[in-house]
Write an enzyme that holds these catalytic residues in place. Sequence first.
Site, mmCIF file in Angstrom:
data_model
loop_
_atom_site.group_PDB
_atom_site.id
_atom_site.type_symbol
_atom_site.label_atom_id
_atom_site.label_comp_id
_atom_site.label_asym_id
_atom_site.label_seq_id
_atom_site.Cartn_x
_atom_site.Cartn_y
_atom_site.Cartn_z
ATOM 1 C CB THR A 194 -5.707 11.421 6.249
ATOM 2 O OG1 THR A 194 -5.111 10.429 6.156
ATOM 3 C CG2 THR A 194 -6.264 12.088 5.337
ATOM 4 C CB THR A 212 -2.768 11.346 3.710
ATOM 5 O OG1 THR A 212 -2.253 10.699 4.659
ATOM 6 C CG2 THR A 212 -3.112 10.444 2.376
ATOM 7 N NE ARG A 222 -1.648 2.336 1.537
ATOM 8 C CZ ARG A 222 -2.209 3.235 2.224
ATOM 9 N NH1 ARG A 222 -1.876 4.405 2.194
ATOM 10 N NH2 ARG A 222 -3.085 2.802 3.081
ATOM 11 C CB VAL A 223 -2.231 4.487 -4.142
ATOM 12 C CG1 VAL A 223 -3.624 5.407 -4.187
ATOM 13 C CG2 VAL A 223 -1.331 5.088 -5.060
ATOM 14 C CB THR A 245 -8.808 9.522 8.940
ATOM 15 O OG1 THR A 245 -7.688 9.662 9.310
ATOM 16 C CG2 THR A 245 -9.815 9.535 10.406
ATOM 17 N N GLY A 246 -7.617 6.871 8.537
ATOM 18 C CA GLY A 246 -7.401 5.393 9.085
ATOM 19 C C GLY A 246 -6.761 4.626 7.987
#
Length: 333
Positions: A194, A212, A222-223, A245-246
Amino acid sequence: MSDRRSFLKTAALGTTGAPILLSGCAPGADPDLQEGGGPDPDPVRPVALSTWAHGIPANEAGWAILTGGGRALDAVEAGVRIPEGDPEITSVGYGGFPDRFGRVTLDACIMDESGRCGSVAFLQEIKHPISVARRVMEETPHVMLVGAGALDFALAQGFQRENLLTPESEAAWERWKATNGETRPIINMENHDTIGMLALDQAGNLSGACTTSGAAYKYHGRVGDSPIIGAGLYVDNEVGGATATGWGEAVIRAVGCFLVVELMRGGRSPQEACELAVERVIEKNPDWREIQVGFIALDKWGRTGAFCIQPGFNYAVYTPEEGNRLIDAGSRV
Ligand code: SD4
């Protein structure tokens, strides 16, 4: 300016309960150097801060705006549009890896210096979701639009419908189906992911953006955290901003970026705040050894911080003194 000053004259309570005197310290200047006060530097020293190596070109684009006296909001939007439009970056925008049905679905949000925010989630076929998120913020009474509604809105705003699945990403998805179809979605731990970007402009204002294509091969619909205000991004102009991020599910459980900003409000430095937020993510996610989460933070004085769970997360910082640099974040493991 008056709001800023009223904050600066406040004695905040730190997490230890000790008062932290912030008086007289100008935004964009190091508070340690400004102890005791003095005139605001004019203009403020700008800073741009972005996740991962694709943060380098993002910072570059944002810097041109910041040094020209432009708004942090314009800088972060222009910055993250670079990886969004780059087909070789497989975790953002055009060329992003698809979900398990082969659809590229995008999440993005943006937040300005006055606390206004806009977000889109599960948006398909629009190359620059960050700009749609900005239109949601500026042209509607809402914060968040999703799915078909977000697409309709984008088209009505003049955005073009495009196929975002590149032959390379489609081939990678075919390989995934053939070999790993039943494994959990993939979050990249090593190199890029991201794009989250934070900026401080010469007027002393902060803004942030996050965009992203989400976890590769995720469930359809999916969010993640990236379009969720407070999870993937949060900015409070009186304090600072943070972006993440991740593995988004882990960030959402800890309301990660709001936590980073609130820790800074309590007197923690951006670095301390990122480290404590990673600890909170670990507490809330028993599977933490198998996931990556990283935070970056920028405070009102231009101080930066970053931290992550696993080694491998890097971020780009652009300052007038040191230029645009890629730095390895410290990690818990
Ligand atoms: C997500 N945090 O969707 C985002 C994106 C990311 O690999 O970092 N993806 O969970």
